[in-house]
Design a protein around this motif. Structure first.
Motif, PDB file in Angstrom:
ATOM      1  N   GLU A 109      20.112  -1.508  -7.560  1.00 57.77           N
ATOM      2  CA  GLU A 109      21.419  -1.460  -6.893  1.00 57.77           C
ATOM      3  C   GLU A 109      21.413  -2.177  -5.541  1.00 57.77           C
ATOM      4  O   GLU A 109      22.453  -2.311  -4.907  1.00 57.77           O
ATOM      5  CB  GLU A 109      21.867  -0.004  -6.709  1.00 57.77           C
ATOM      6  CG  GLU A 109      22.132   0.713  -8.033  1.00 57.77           C
ATOM      7  CD  GLU A 109      23.217   0.027  -8.858  1.00 57.77           C
ATOM      8  OE1 GLU A 109      24.276  -0.314  -8.289  1.00 57.77           O
ATOM      9  OE2 GLU A 109      22.999  -0.167 -10.068  1.00 57.77           O
ATOM     10  N   ASP A 110      20.237  -2.643  -5.101  1.00 57.26           N
ATOM     11  CA  ASP A 110      20.153  -3.399  -3.847  1.00 57.26           C
ATOM     12  C   ASP A 110      20.782  -4.772  -4.036  1.00 57.26           C
ATOM     13  O   ASP A 110      20.747  -5.336  -5.130  1.00 57.26           O
ATOM     14  CB  ASP A 110      18.701  -3.573  -3.405  1.00 57.26           C
ATOM     15  CG  ASP A 110      18.054  -2.276  -2.968  1.00 57.26           C
ATOM     16  OD1 ASP A 110      18.762  -1.282  -2.755  1.00 57.26           O
ATOM     17  OD2 ASP A 110      16.814  -2.266  -2.855  1.00 57.26           O
ATOM     18  N   SER A 111      21.323  -5.309  -2.962  1.00 58.78           N
ATOM     19  CA  SER A 111      21.907  -6.650  -3.048  1.00 58.78           C
ATOM     20  C   SER A 111      20.802  -7.696  -3.155  1.00 58.78           C
ATOM     21  O   SER A 111      19.663  -7.475  -2.730  1.00 58.78           O
ATOM     22  CB  SER A 111      22.775  -6.938  -1.825  1.00 58.78           C
ATOM     23  OG  SER A 111      21.967  -7.186  -0.687  1.00 58.78           O
ATOM     24  N   VAL A 112      21.162  -8.833  -3.715  1.00 59.25           N
ATOM     25  CA  VAL A 112      20.233  -9.956  -3.800  1.00 59.25           C
ATOM     26  C   VAL A 112      19.860 -10.419  -2.389  1.00 59.25           C
ATOM     27  O   VAL A 112      18.728 -10.828  -2.145  1.00 59.25           O
ATOM     28  CB  VAL A 112      20.834 -11.094  -4.648  1.00 59.25           C
ATOM     29  CG1 VAL A 112      20.004 -12.360  -4.554  1.00 59.25           C
ATOM     30  CG2 VAL A 112      20.958 -10.653  -6.101  1.00 59.25           C
ATOM     31  N   CYS A 120      13.249  -2.115  -9.676  1.00 59.42           N
ATOM     32  CA  CYS A 120      13.111  -0.754 -10.193  1.00 59.42           C
ATOM     33  C   CYS A 120      14.464  -0.059 -10.167  1.00 59.42           C
ATOM     34  O   CYS A 120      15.245  -0.239  -9.231  1.00 59.42           O
ATOM     35  CB  CYS A 120      12.103   0.035  -9.367  1.00 59.42           C
ATOM     36  SG  CYS A 120      10.428  -0.619  -9.486  1.00 59.42           S
ATOM     37  N   GLY A 121      14.722   0.740 -11.193  1.00 59.82           N
ATOM     38  CA  GLY A 121      15.961   1.491 -11.279  1.00 59.82           C
ATOM     39  C   GLY A 121      15.863   2.798 -10.522  1.00 59.82           C
ATOM     40  O   GLY A 121      14.800   3.173 -10.022  1.00 59.82           O
ATOM     41  N   LYS A 154      24.125  -7.597  -7.268  1.00 62.56           N
ATOM     42  CA  LYS A 154      23.056  -6.591  -7.328  1.00 62.56           C
ATOM     43  C   LYS A 154      21.812  -7.193  -7.977  1.00 62.56           C
ATOM     44  O   LYS A 154      21.898  -7.959  -8.939  1.00 62.56           O
ATOM     45  CB  LYS A 154      23.502  -5.367  -8.135  1.00 62.56           C
ATOM     46  CG  LYS A 154      24.752  -4.703  -7.617  1.00 62.56           C
ATOM     47  CD  LYS A 154      24.522  -4.089  -6.281  1.00 62.56           C
ATOM     48  CE  LYS A 154      25.784  -3.373  -5.796  1.00 62.56           C
ATOM     49  NZ  LYS A 154      25.768  -3.157  -4.385  1.00 62.56           N
ATOM     50  N   ALA A 155      20.657  -6.821  -7.465  1.00 63.08           N
ATOM     51  CA  ALA A 155      19.390  -7.313  -8.011  1.00 63.08           C
ATOM     52  C   ALA A 155      19.273  -6.990  -9.500  1.00 63.08           C
ATOM     53  O   ALA A 155      18.801  -7.801 -10.291  1.00 63.08           O
ATOM     54  CB  ALA A 155      18.214  -6.724  -7.243  1.00 63.08           C
ATOM     55  N   LYS A 167      20.363 -18.571 -10.179  1.00 63.90           N
ATOM     56  CA  LYS A 167      21.313 -17.659 -10.805  1.00 63.90           C
ATOM     57  C   LYS A 167      22.359 -17.089  -9.860  1.00 63.90           C
ATOM     58  O   LYS A 167      23.360 -16.534 -10.311  1.00 63.90           O
ATOM     59  CB  LYS A 167      20.563 -16.515 -11.482  1.00 63.90           C
ATOM     60  CG  LYS A 167      19.664 -16.985 -12.608  1.00 63.90           C
ATOM     61  CD  LYS A 167      18.871 -15.845 -13.184  1.00 63.90           C
ATOM     62  CE  LYS A 167      17.931 -16.335 -14.283  1.00 63.90           C
ATOM     63  NZ  LYS A 167      17.070 -15.255 -14.766  1.00 63.90           N
ATOM     64  N   VAL A 168      22.103 -17.206  -8.559  1.00 63.77           N
ATOM     65  CA  VAL A 168      23.073 -16.669  -7.598  1.00 63.77           C
ATOM     66  C   VAL A 168      23.669 -17.811  -6.777  1.00 63.77           C
ATOM     67  O   VAL A 168      24.838 -18.147  -6.932  1.00 63.77           O
ATOM     68  CB  VAL A 168      22.437 -15.591  -6.682  1.00 63.77           C
ATOM     69  CG1 VAL A 168      23.445 -15.071  -5.684  1.00 63.77           C
ATOM     70  CG2 VAL A 168      21.885 -14.445  -7.532  1.00 63.77           C
ATOM     71  N   LEU A 169      22.875 -18.421  -5.928  1.00 57.84           N
ATOM     72  CA  LEU A 169      23.391 -19.471  -5.053  1.00 57.84           C
ATOM     73  C   LEU A 169      23.908 -20.667  -5.835  1.00 57.84           C
ATOM     74  O   LEU A 169      24.990 -21.184  -5.544  1.00 57.84           O
ATOM     75  CB  LEU A 169      22.302 -19.915  -4.070  1.00 57.84           C
ATOM     76  CG  LEU A 169      21.751 -18.824  -3.149  1.00 57.84           C
ATOM     77  CD1 LEU A 169      20.637 -19.385  -2.284  1.00 57.84           C
ATOM     78  CD2 LEU A 169      22.848 -18.194  -2.320  1.00 57.84           C
ATOM     79  N   GLY A 170      23.158 -21.110  -6.835  1.00 56.82           N
ATOM     80  CA  GLY A 170      23.550 -22.272  -7.631  1.00 56.82           C
ATOM     81  C   GLY A 170      24.826 -22.064  -8.420  1.00 56.82           C
ATOM     82  O   GLY A 170      25.497 -23.015  -8.797  1.00 56.82           O
ATOM     83  N   ARG A 171      25.174 -20.808  -8.659  1.00 56.56           N
ATOM     84  CA  ARG A 171      26.402 -20.493  -9.409  1.00 56.56           C
ATOM     85  C   ARG A 171      27.529 -20.020  -8.495  1.00 56.56           C
ATOM     86  O   ARG A 171      28.549 -19.531  -8.964  1.00 56.56           O
ATOM     87  CB  ARG A 171      26.101 -19.437 -10.467  1.00 56.56           C
ATOM     88  CG  ARG A 171      25.182 -19.985 -11.548  1.00 56.56           C
ATOM     89  CD  ARG A 171      24.991 -19.025 -12.677  1.00 56.56           C
ATOM     90  NE  ARG A 171      24.116 -19.638 -13.684  1.00 56.56           N
ATOM     91  CZ  ARG A 171      23.360 -18.957 -14.509  1.00 56.56           C
ATOM     92  NH1 ARG A 171      23.362 -17.641 -14.497  1.00 56.56           N
ATOM     93  NH2 ARG A 171      22.602 -19.585 -15.384  1.00 56.56           N
TER      94      ARG A 171
END
Length: 138
Positions: free
Chosen positions: A18-21, A39-40, A69-70, A57-61
């Motif tokens: 649930e942590d942010s990227v 980890c969950g 979320k991670a 998967k994040v910045l490039g998109r």
């Protein structure tokens, strides 16, 4: 042949699903590593987040790393290796799944990470070269 426990980097720290990227990127920076297990809330391993995942998967998109979320980047079941598995099993797992880092599990508990560099240091040059070649091809 050495075991994963003997060549791993112990004490792997997780990033929460649930942590942010963005928080995960800060953890990578603080730890000076290129990957961190996800980890969950149930303390189970969900996957591994790499610096490359963040870029591609994040910045490039065009996604916002503070809002992503991670756990969204965890893909299926995490590929792991047992703490008492030998380097042959590590080689086979890395090759089969085309991964350069493996979380090391003792029972159900995360105890460390084995990276390509750890394996390469413990193998004869020819086997290390074969692994690198296998991971570098599509």
């Amino acid at each position: 042949m050495p075991t994963a426990r003997e060549i791993m980097t112990p004490g792997a720290e997780c990033v929460g699903a649930e942590d942010s990227v963005l928080d995960a990127a800060r953890k990578l920076t603080d730890l000076g590593v290129g990957a961190v297990p996800i980890c969950g809330t149930d303390d189970k391993l969900k996957g591994v987040l790499t610096d490359r995942d963040i870029v591609v998967k994040v910045l490039g998109r065009g996604k916002d790393p503070a809002q992503t979320k991670a756990g969204e980047l965890a893909q299926g079941e995490a590929v792991t290796i047992g703490a008492d598995d030998g380097t042959e099993e590590i080689l086979a797992t890395m090759t089969q799944h085309k991964v350069r880092r493996l979380p090391v599990i003792d029972g159900h508990r995360l105890v460390g990470m084995v990276a390509l560099a750890d394996v390469a240091r413990s193998l004869p040059d020819a086997k290390a070269g074969d692994l690198l070649e296998a991971l570098s091809t599509d």
